[in-house]
Motif scaffolding. Sequence first.
Motif, short mmCIF file in Angstrom:
data_model
loop_
_atom_site.label_atom_id
_atom_site.label_comp_id
_atom_site.label_asym_id
_atom_site.label_seq_id
_atom_site.Cartn_x
_atom_site.Cartn_y
_atom_site.Cartn_z
N ALA A 1 0.34 -2.98 1.40
CA ALA A 1 0.51 -3.86 0.24
C ALA A 1 1.26 -3.14 -0.88
CB ALA A 1 -0.85 -4.35 -0.25
N VAL A 2 0.91 -1.88 -1.12
CA VAL A 2 1.59 -1.09 -2.15
C VAL A 2 3.05 -0.89 -1.76
CG1 VAL A 2 1.72 1.21 -3.21
CG2 VAL A 2 -0.48 0.04 -3.01
N ARG A 3 3.25 -0.56 -0.50
CA ARG A 3 4.61 -0.37 0.02
C ARG A 3 5.44 -1.64 -0.18
NH1 ARG A 3 7.45 2.88 3.64
NH2 ARG A 3 8.74 1.73 5.11
N GLN A 4 4.84 -2.79 0.14
CA GLN A 4 5.56 -4.06 -0.01
C GLN A 4 5.82 -4.38 -1.48
OE1 GLN A 4 6.89 -5.65 2.71
NE2 GLN A 4 8.03 -6.70 1.10
N THR A 5 4.90 -4.02 -2.36
CA THR A 5 5.11 -4.22 -3.80
C THR A 5 6.33 -3.43 -4.27
OG1 THR A 5 2.77 -4.64 -4.20
CG2 THR A 5 4.07 -3.91 -6.09
N ILE A 6 6.44 -2.21 -3.80
CA ILE A 6 7.60 -1.38 -4.15
C ILE A 6 8.88 -2.03 -3.63
CG2 ILE A 6 8.73 0.86 -3.75
CD1 ILE A 6 5.79 2.03 -3.58
N ILE A 7 8.85 -2.46 -2.37
CA ILE A 7 10.03 -3.10 -1.77
C ILE A 7 10.40 -4.37 -2.53
CG2 ILE A 7 10.90 -4.29 0.29
CD1 ILE A 7 10.74 -1.41 0.78
N ASP A 8 9.41 -5.20 -2.83
CA ASP A 8 9.69 -6.46 -3.54
C ASP A 8 10.30 -6.20 -4.91
OD1 ASP A 8 8.63 -7.81 -1.35
OD2 ASP A 8 6.70 -8.23 -2.32
N THR A 9 9.76 -5.23 -5.62
CA THR A 9 10.29 -4.88 -6.94
C THR A 9 11.71 -4.34 -6.82
OG1 THR A 9 8.06 -4.38 -7.74
CG2 THR A 9 9.90 -3.49 -9.02
N ALA A 10 11.89 -3.39 -5.93
CA ALA A 10 13.23 -2.81 -5.74
C ALA A 10 14.23 -3.86 -5.27
CB ALA A 10 13.16 -1.66 -4.74
N SER A 11 13.81 -4.74 -4.39
CA SER A 11 14.69 -5.79 -3.89
C SER A 11 15.20 -6.66 -5.03
CB SER A 11 13.95 -6.67 -2.88
OG SER A 11 13.58 -5.93 -1.75
N ARG A 12 14.29 -7.08 -5.88
CA ARG A 12 14.67 -7.91 -7.03
C ARG A 12 15.65 -7.17 -7.93
NH1 ARG A 12 12.52 -7.57 -11.75
NH2 ARG A 12 10.58 -6.62 -11.03
N LEU A 13 15.34 -5.91 -8.20
CA LEU A 13 16.21 -5.12 -9.08
C LEU A 13 17.56 -4.81 -8.45
CD1 LEU A 13 13.49 -2.69 -10.48
CD2 LEU A 13 14.60 -4.58 -11.72
N PHE A 14 17.56 -4.41 -7.19
CA PHE A 14 18.83 -4.12 -6.50
C PHE A 14 19.72 -5.36 -6.50
CE2 PHE A 14 16.72 -0.79 -3.47
CZ PHE A 14 16.69 0.14 -4.50
N SER B 1 3.65 9.34 -7.68
CA SER B 1 3.20 9.98 -6.44
C SER B 1 2.99 8.96 -5.32
CB SER B 1 1.93 10.79 -6.68
OG SER B 1 0.87 9.94 -7.10
N THR B 2 2.54 7.77 -5.68
CA THR B 2 2.34 6.71 -4.68
C THR B 2 3.69 6.26 -4.11
OG1 THR B 2 0.33 5.97 -5.77
CG2 THR B 2 1.38 4.41 -4.29
N LEU B 3 4.67 6.10 -5.00
CA LEU B 3 6.01 5.71 -4.53
C LEU B 3 6.56 6.76 -3.57
CD1 LEU B 3 8.85 3.92 -6.10
CD2 LEU B 3 9.35 6.24 -5.37
N TYR B 4 6.43 8.03 -3.94
CA TYR B 4 6.99 9.08 -3.09
C TYR B 4 6.17 9.33 -1.83
CZ TYR B 4 10.73 10.04 -6.35
OH TYR B 4 11.85 9.93 -7.11
N THR B 5 4.94 8.86 -1.81
CA THR B 5 4.15 8.90 -0.58
C THR B 5 4.67 7.83 0.39
OG1 THR B 5 2.19 9.73 -1.71
CG2 THR B 5 1.83 8.65 0.41
N ALA B 6 5.03 6.68 -0.17
CA ALA B 6 5.52 5.56 0.64
C ALA B 6 6.98 5.75 1.06
CB ALA B 6 5.35 4.25 -0.12
N PHE B 7 7.79 6.30 0.17
CA PHE B 7 9.23 6.48 0.41
C PHE B 7 9.66 7.83 -0.12
CE2 PHE B 7 8.51 1.94 -0.14
CZ PHE B 7 9.08 1.43 1.01
N ARG B 8 10.37 8.57 0.69
CA ARG B 8 10.82 9.90 0.25
C ARG B 8 11.96 9.81 -0.76
NH1 ARG B 8 12.31 12.77 5.46
NH2 ARG B 8 13.78 13.58 3.95
N THR B 9 12.84 8.81 -0.59
CA THR B 9 14.02 8.72 -1.45
C THR B 9 14.29 7.27 -1.84
OG1 THR B 9 15.58 8.37 0.37
CG2 THR B 9 15.09 10.67 -0.22
#
Length: 183
Positions: free
Chosen positions: A8-21, A43-51
């Motif tokens: 869910a956290v990973r998807q939240t990051i993706i959804d936010t980034a998708s909208r912004l991108f 730290s949570t973002l970098y745990t889910a995605f390295r870059t």
Amino acid sequence: MRNERKNAVRQTIIDTASRLFYKQGYLNTGINQIIEESGVVKSTLYTAFRTKEDILMEYLIQSGAATDEALKTAADKGKDPKAKILSVFDYLIKLVQEKDFNGCNFLNLISEVPMDAERVVKQIQKQKNGVRALFSGILESVEKESLADEIYILFEGALIANKVHHKVWPVESAKKIAEKLLS
């Protein structure tokens, strides 16, 4: 339960980034903005995605799957190859008129990323080859591959011209040309 939360956290990051991108571009979107707007800690973002590029790759994968499904659904509305192709253009006509439409996200990104960003470029090419394959699959029973390529070029050209002019006429014109080619 922990995996569900992680996903869910990973998807939240993706959804936010998708909208912004999509809204402001990949290069104009910083990691700190994604963190702030998604409400996750760094730290949570970098745990889910390295870059940031890893986030972009997941965005491209998810967006590509959604786009492929939407185009296939549109094509399935037609009863024969010509109607299927024209249904895809009808879908595109409706899409470009949506209030929040800001162009094809894949074409927007390919103009932003350097050509040496190989995995990003390959993912965008994979998605575009999927669109090309959709047209080839629709037309395989009635025509050579060259017609499918011509239809594909019309489709992509209509997206670019729509982005330039912010009008629906390029897509409507491409549909008319496709109809002539298919007659």
